[in-house]
Write a protein that holds these residues in place. Structure first.
Motif, short mmCIF file in Angstrom:
data_model
loop_
_atom_site.label_atom_id
_atom_site.label_comp_id
_atom_site.label_asym_id
_atom_site.label_seq_id
_atom_site.Cartn_x
_atom_site.Cartn_y
_atom_site.Cartn_z
N GLY A 1 0.80 -1.22 0.00
CA GLY A 1 0.00 0.00 0.00
C GLY A 1 0.83 1.27 0.00
N VAL A 2 2.11 1.17 -0.34
CA VAL A 2 2.97 2.35 -0.39
C VAL A 2 2.61 3.15 -1.64
CG1 VAL A 2 5.35 3.16 -0.61
CG2 VAL A 2 4.83 1.17 0.84
N ALA A 3 2.20 4.39 -1.43
CA ALA A 3 1.86 5.26 -2.55
C ALA A 3 3.14 5.83 -3.15
CB ALA A 3 0.95 6.39 -2.09
N THR A 4 3.33 5.60 -4.43
CA THR A 4 4.48 6.15 -5.14
C THR A 4 4.00 6.83 -6.40
OG1 THR A 4 4.86 4.08 -6.35
CG2 THR A 4 6.07 4.37 -4.28
N GLN A 5 4.85 7.69 -6.94
CA GLN A 5 4.50 8.36 -8.20
C GLN A 5 4.45 7.34 -9.32
OE1 GLN A 5 7.75 11.12 -8.34
NE2 GLN A 5 6.63 12.68 -7.22
N GLN A 6 3.70 7.68 -10.36
CA GLN A 6 3.62 6.83 -11.54
C GLN A 6 4.26 7.56 -12.72
OE1 GLN A 6 2.61 3.63 -11.57
NE2 GLN A 6 2.34 3.84 -9.37
N PRO A 7 5.12 6.96 -13.46
CA PRO A 7 5.60 5.60 -13.23
C PRO A 7 6.47 5.53 -11.97
CG PRO A 7 6.86 6.61 -15.00
CD PRO A 7 5.79 7.59 -14.62
N ARG A 8 6.59 4.33 -11.44
CA ARG A 8 7.38 4.13 -10.23
C ARG A 8 8.84 4.50 -10.48
NH1 ARG A 8 5.01 -1.86 -9.92
NH2 ARG A 8 3.03 -1.41 -8.90
N PHE A 9 9.45 5.12 -9.48
CA PHE A 9 10.88 5.42 -9.58
C PHE A 9 11.69 4.13 -9.68
CE2 PHE A 9 15.07 6.33 -7.69
CZ PHE A 9 15.52 7.23 -8.64
N LEU A 10 11.40 3.16 -8.80
CA LEU A 10 12.00 1.83 -8.86
C LEU A 10 10.89 0.81 -9.07
CD1 LEU A 10 14.55 1.94 -5.89
CD2 LEU A 10 15.04 2.13 -8.34
N ASP A 11 11.00 0.07 -10.15
CA ASP A 11 10.02 -0.96 -10.44
C ASP A 11 10.71 -2.32 -10.44
OD1 ASP A 11 7.54 -2.08 -11.02
OD2 ASP A 11 7.82 -1.86 -13.18
N VAL A 12 11.58 -2.55 -11.41
CA VAL A 12 12.38 -3.76 -11.46
C VAL A 12 13.84 -3.33 -11.34
CG1 VAL A 12 13.06 -5.77 -12.80
CG2 VAL A 12 10.70 -4.94 -12.91
N ILE A 13 14.50 -3.81 -10.32
CA ILE A 13 15.92 -3.51 -10.12
C ILE A 13 16.72 -4.67 -10.71
CG2 ILE A 13 17.76 -3.21 -8.42
CD1 ILE A 13 15.55 -2.09 -6.52
N THR A 14 17.58 -4.34 -11.66
CA THR A 14 18.43 -5.35 -12.30
C THR A 14 19.87 -5.15 -11.82
OG1 THR A 14 17.01 -5.45 -14.24
CG2 THR A 14 19.26 -6.29 -14.48
N ILE A 15 20.43 -6.21 -11.28
CA ILE A 15 21.82 -6.19 -10.83
C ILE A 15 22.59 -7.21 -11.64
CG2 ILE A 15 23.38 -6.57 -8.88
CD1 ILE A 15 21.06 -5.71 -7.06
N ARG A 16 23.61 -6.74 -12.36
CA ARG A 16 24.45 -7.63 -13.17
C ARG A 16 25.70 -7.96 -12.37
NH1 ARG A 16 26.20 -7.21 -19.48
NH2 ARG A 16 23.96 -7.51 -19.68
N ILE A 17 25.96 -9.26 -12.24
CA ILE A 17 27.13 -9.72 -11.50
C ILE A 17 27.95 -10.65 -12.37
CG2 ILE A 17 25.98 -9.50 -9.26
CD1 ILE A 17 25.72 -12.61 -9.28
N GLY A 18 29.21 -10.75 -12.02
CA GLY A 18 30.10 -11.72 -12.67
C GLY A 18 30.55 -12.73 -11.63
#
Length: 117
Positions: A75-92
């Motif tokens: 129920g956290v109200a955030t602006q649309q579009p969301r600032f963070l939606d899917v966080i992608t972290i690339r690792i080796g």
């Protein structure tokens, strides 16, 4: 043998982030291949390693954390579009015999990660 694990801490609410969808992709020659879909448990962790034993190979991987849906579910109200939606972290991963742990500390407007143990 090695393994790849993660956990998510919701720093906005001071608790583990339960119910977050995670996708793990392998990256090879520009192609992105879905390897695993998982979801965090009540402790903010997956019930099993994302990859382990012979399935974990040296290479490049991307973790997609579907954090926007998690905060919306609280129920956290955030602006649309969301600032963070899917966080992608690339690792080796260079040593497939080691335990690679990728923690995610997250709020609706920021995150950090590091190589954990």
């Amino acid at each position: 043998m090695g393994k790849l694990t993660t956990h998510i801490l919701d720093t906005a609410h001071g608790k583990p982030a339960a119910g977050v969808a995670i996708e793990l992709h392998g990256i090879a020659v520009g192609a992105r291949l879905l390897l695993v879909r998982a979801q965090t448990n009540a402790d903010g962790r997956c019930d099993a390693p994302l990859l382990a034993d012979y399935k974990l190979q040296p290479g490049i991987y991307e973790l997609d954390f579907h954090i926007g849906n998690y905060f919306a579910g609280l129920g956290v109200a955030t602006q649309q579009p969301r600032f963070l939606d899917v966080i992608t972290i690339r690792i080796g991963i260079s040593d497939a015999s080691a335990h690679t742990h990728v923690p995610l500390l997250v709020s609706p407007y920021g995150y950090s990660t590091y190589r954990g143990s």
